[in-house]
Enzyme design. Structure first.
Site, PDB file in Angstrom:
ATOM      1  N   TRP A  66      37.852  47.507  33.803  1.00  0.00           N
ATOM      2  CA  TRP A  66      37.381  47.615  35.193  1.00  0.00           C
ATOM      3  C   TRP A  66      38.506  47.270  36.166  1.00  0.00           C
ATOM      4  O   TRP A  66      38.600  47.835  37.252  1.00  0.00           O
ATOM      5  CB  TRP A  66      36.203  46.657  35.391  1.00  0.00           C
ATOM      6  CG  TRP A  66      35.559  46.706  36.746  1.00  0.00           C
ATOM      7  CD1 TRP A  66      34.591  47.563  37.172  1.00  0.00           C
ATOM      8  CD2 TRP A  66      35.832  45.833  37.858  1.00  0.00           C
ATOM      9  NE1 TRP A  66      34.239  47.280  38.473  1.00  0.00           N
ATOM     10  CE2 TRP A  66      34.996  46.232  38.923  1.00  0.00           C
ATOM     11  CE3 TRP A  66      36.709  44.762  38.041  1.00  0.00           C
ATOM     12  CZ2 TRP A  66      34.998  45.592  40.145  1.00  0.00           C
ATOM     13  CZ3 TRP A  66      36.713  44.130  39.267  1.00  0.00           C
ATOM     14  CH2 TRP A  66      35.853  44.541  40.299  1.00  0.00           C
ATOM     15  N   HIS A  67      39.380  46.341  35.765  1.00  0.00           N
ATOM     16  CA  HIS A  67      40.504  45.979  36.622  1.00  0.00           C
ATOM     17  C   HIS A  67      41.597  47.038  36.592  1.00  0.00           C
ATOM     18  O   HIS A  67      42.375  47.142  37.542  1.00  0.00           O
ATOM     19  CB  HIS A  67      41.082  44.628  36.195  1.00  0.00           C
ATOM     20  CG  HIS A  67      40.245  43.460  36.635  1.00  0.00           C
ATOM     21  ND1 HIS A  67      39.113  43.053  35.966  1.00  0.00           N
ATOM     22  CD2 HIS A  67      40.382  42.606  37.685  1.00  0.00           C
ATOM     23  CE1 HIS A  67      38.583  42.016  36.590  1.00  0.00           C
ATOM     24  NE2 HIS A  67      39.327  41.720  37.634  1.00  0.00           N
ATOM     25  N   GLY A  68      41.700  47.794  35.527  1.00  0.00           N
ATOM     26  CA  GLY A  68      42.718  48.835  35.427  1.00  0.00           C
ATOM     27  C   GLY A  68      42.845  49.313  33.995  1.00  0.00           C
ATOM     28  O   GLY A  68      42.514  48.587  33.059  1.00  0.00           O
ATOM     29  N   VAL A 118      35.303  44.515  31.364  1.00  0.00           N
ATOM     30  CA  VAL A 118      35.798  43.801  32.547  1.00  0.00           C
ATOM     31  C   VAL A 118      37.297  44.029  32.701  1.00  0.00           C
ATOM     32  O   VAL A 118      37.806  44.257  33.801  1.00  0.00           O
ATOM     33  CB  VAL A 118      35.484  42.293  32.448  1.00  0.00           C
ATOM     34  CG1 VAL A 118      36.249  41.513  33.511  1.00  0.00           C
ATOM     35  CG2 VAL A 118      33.994  42.056  32.608  1.00  0.00           C
ATOM     36  N   LYS A 122      40.407  50.871  40.351  1.00  0.00           N
ATOM     37  CA  LYS A 122      41.694  51.273  39.800  1.00  0.00           C
ATOM     38  C   LYS A 122      41.516  52.229  38.637  1.00  0.00           C
ATOM     39  O   LYS A 122      42.280  53.176  38.476  1.00  0.00           O
ATOM     40  CB  LYS A 122      42.465  50.031  39.344  1.00  0.00           C
ATOM     41  CG  LYS A 122      42.798  49.072  40.470  1.00  0.00           C
ATOM     42  CD  LYS A 122      43.499  47.851  39.943  1.00  0.00           C
ATOM     43  CE  LYS A 122      43.727  46.826  41.039  1.00  0.00           C
ATOM     44  NZ  LYS A 122      44.335  45.607  40.528  1.00  0.00           N
TER      45      LYS A 122
END
Length: 400
Positions: free
Chosen positions: A286-288, A283, A48
């Protein structure tokens, strides 16, 4: 079209999926404009996040080629991400590059081979004989994962959306909590179910891979939870971010300074706490690139850091209160406590930052149990009645 075929004399035919050319140029710094950004893009290559970077790059004036390029392939992002660290591991572990290359070519399926390069590479080149017992186990694992993904995750998603997607600031805390508990179940079923399906397919070909989930909702601390949840991501962050940062000379000097001022415990734990905050911030990103993902990541990092820093105080408190820390009751208490802490984090993972704060605030200050009885049936109606029977039976099979 768009696929190349690699034929080896001692291995079956391997398909090498097409890679997004425009993005590959950015990743490897072939475009002068992006050379300074290449290392950062390599290390932060979450799907993402990179989708957002790619969109922004396409809007730059004069970048006609990138603006007209096709949308970034998420699978290409992941292949680049895995390929970089796989090659690093091959050099570190002195694995023959022939074996590493095989892992690299096949890692769209064997996505964890970077974690078990020494173990997996021999499996790729070994001769495999069909085995009915292994095939039964593989099919069971695949179907078990499919049950999680389709009979739990897919069927609970509409109800979660019906409750939370209205962005109602007056949503009763009881309804918000119901949605978050369902989201907790849906997240685990969706993610671990997909991984089980991948592991099952790998086993059909005689490839044994490491599990990526180990009953995370039975963890006794948040740190324990992250050693059981998405294990490959946690291991990647540990190997490529946590240790390289925590062992830098500035952090070592910081640890010595903390030891001299506050004692051995803080000198040991403080550098790790700072590294944990960095890891979980990454982290989250990393998800958005949205603020609520960053808040979710920092929340996890902060809780783990505080738990480590205050561990001596907690031990003294347990001793003073004569708490039997080895008893089964205390173990159950720690599991419930960890589950609550994890679910607080899900408020920010599922919702935008402000909305997550409102829902969490309402959960503690405006629970309104009567609203649950009034509104829950309408939310559950987003899925047919018999489907909820399937959800309940599947959930019992997963956690029983």
């Amino acid at each position: 079209g768009g696929e190349k075929l690699l034929l080896r004399l001692d291995a079956p035919l391997v398909r090498v999926p097409k890679v997004d050319i425009q993005f590959t140029a950015v990743i490897h710094g072939n475009l002068p404009l992006f050379k300074p950004l290449a290392p950062a893009i390599r290390s932060l290559s979450g799907d993402k996040f990179l989708q957002s970077i790619h969109f922004g790059v396409r809007q730059f004036p004069g970048n006609t080629a990138l603006r007209n390029a096709p949308k970034l392939s998420a699978s290409a992002v992941y292949r680049e991400h895995s390929g970089v660290d796989l090659c690093v591991d091959a050099v570190r572990l002195m694995v023959p590059m022939h074996d590493a290359a095989l892992c690299l070519l096949r890692h769209p399926i064997l996505h964890q081979c970077r974690r078990d390069l020494i173990l997996v590479a021999p499996q790729l080149t070994a001769r495999h004989i069909w085995n009915w017992e292994r095939t039964k186990r593989a099919l069971f694992l695949f179907l078990f994962g499919a049950m999680k993904k389709y009979a739990i995750a897919n069927l609970t998603a509409p109800t979660i959306a019906a409750i939370l997607d209205g962005n109602d600031p007056k949503l009763a805390g009881s309804m918000a909590l119901l949605a978050i508990l369902l989201y907790s179940l849906q997240q685990y079923a969706d993610f671990s179910g997909g991984i089980d399906m991948v592991l099952g397919v790998a086993q059909l070909y005689g490839i044994e891979m490491m599990p990526n989930f180990r009953q995370p909702y039975f963890s006794t601390s948040l740190g324990d939870f992250w050693r059981r949840w998405h294990i490959s991501l946690g291991a990647w962050m540990r190997d490529y971010l946590f240790y390289p940062f925590a062992l830098t000379k500035p952090m070592q000097r910081f640890g010595k300074w903390a030891t001299s001022h506050w004692g051995k415990h803080f000198g040991r734990v403080l550098p790790a706490a700072v590294a944990n905050l960095l890891v979980f911030a990454v982290v989250g990103i990393w998800h958005g690139p949205q603020a609520h993902y960053l808040a979710w990541g920092l929340y996890n990092g902060l809780v783990i850091a505080l738990a480590d820093l205050l561990e001596p105080a907690f031990k003294k408190l347990n001793t003073a209160l004569h708490i039997p820390t080895e008893s089964r009751g205390w173990h159950v208490f720690r599991i419930v406590r960890t589950f609550i802490i994890v679910n607080i984090g899900w408020y920010f993972d599922r919702n935008e930052f402000v909305q997550g704060c409102i829902y969490l605030h309402n959960t503690f200050t405006d629970f309104n149990l009567s609203a649950l009885a009034a509104n829950a049936p309408g939310a559950f109606a987003a899925v047919s009645g018999p489907a909820w029977g399937l959800v309940i039976i599947s959930t019992l099979l997963v956690f029983a």
